[in-house]
Design an enzyme around this catalytic site. Structure first.
Site, mmCIF file in Angstrom:
data_model
loop_
_atom_site.group_PDB
_atom_site.id
_atom_site.type_symbol
_atom_site.label_atom_id
_atom_site.label_comp_id
_atom_site.label_asym_id
_atom_site.label_seq_id
_atom_site.Cartn_x
_atom_site.Cartn_y
_atom_site.Cartn_z
ATOM 1 C CG ASP A 116 1.660 7.335 3.092
ATOM 2 O OD1 ASP A 116 0.497 7.732 2.842
ATOM 3 O OD2 ASP A 116 2.300 7.687 4.094
ATOM 4 C CD GLU B 149 -0.591 4.299 4.764
ATOM 5 O OE1 GLU B 149 -1.795 4.586 4.849
ATOM 6 O OE2 GLU B 149 0.293 4.960 5.319
ATOM 7 C CE LYS C 268 -3.319 2.985 1.025
ATOM 8 N NZ LYS C 268 -2.699 4.244 0.623
#
Length: 145
Positions: free
Chosen positions: A11, A141, A9
């Site tokens: 950021d 993240e 994921k």
């Protein structure tokens, strides 16, 4: 879960980019035009030899090489290192690819962006728990499935 793939994921800002005849438009999720905000990414997309629609996350990394949302918000357009972490291709040279399985689209995408440093291909992983453990250990993240 064999039917899933997992990714980091990032950021950053989610951006969908449209390239047609060398002309680039980069839109946010709310359809705001971000093309002028990220000149290095626009220039990288202009070098593609294809008409495409790609989906990804614009990321600026901190001094440790970790994605930093704060650094992205302070991006000045030219001097900070920036990447477009692309994770999907939806359209290629007049062909809608959305009916293809994601893993096939990612294979196509990887080939198209492989030699363009600003365009960073977002790798996928089969073991979500191992990826999650690594991401937590690095203080990143999270992951997506």
């Amino acid at each position: 879960m064999d039917e899933y793939i997992y990714e980091i994921k990032w950021d950053g800002y989610r951006i969908i980019s449209y390239v047609e005849n060398g002309k680039v438009r980069m839109d946010s999720r709310s359809a705001l035009d971000y093309t002028k905000k990220y000149p290095p990414i626009k220039q990288a997309l202009e070098t593609l030899q294809h008409d495409v629609v790609v989906d990804g996350e614009v990321v600026v990394c901190d001094h440790e090489g970790k994605p930093s949302f704060d650094a992205l918000q302070k991006f000045n357009g030219h001097s900070s290192p920036i990447n477009y972490c692309v994770f999907d291709i939806l359209w290629l040279d007049g062909n809608n690819l959305m009916t293809l399985p994601l893993i096939e689209r990612k294979t196509i995408l990887k080939e198209i962006v492989k030699d363009i440093p600003v365009l960073r291909y977002s790798e996928s992983f089969e073991n979500g728990m191992t990826l999650f453990d690594n991401i937590v250990a690095q203080g990143l993240e999270g992951i997506v499935a």
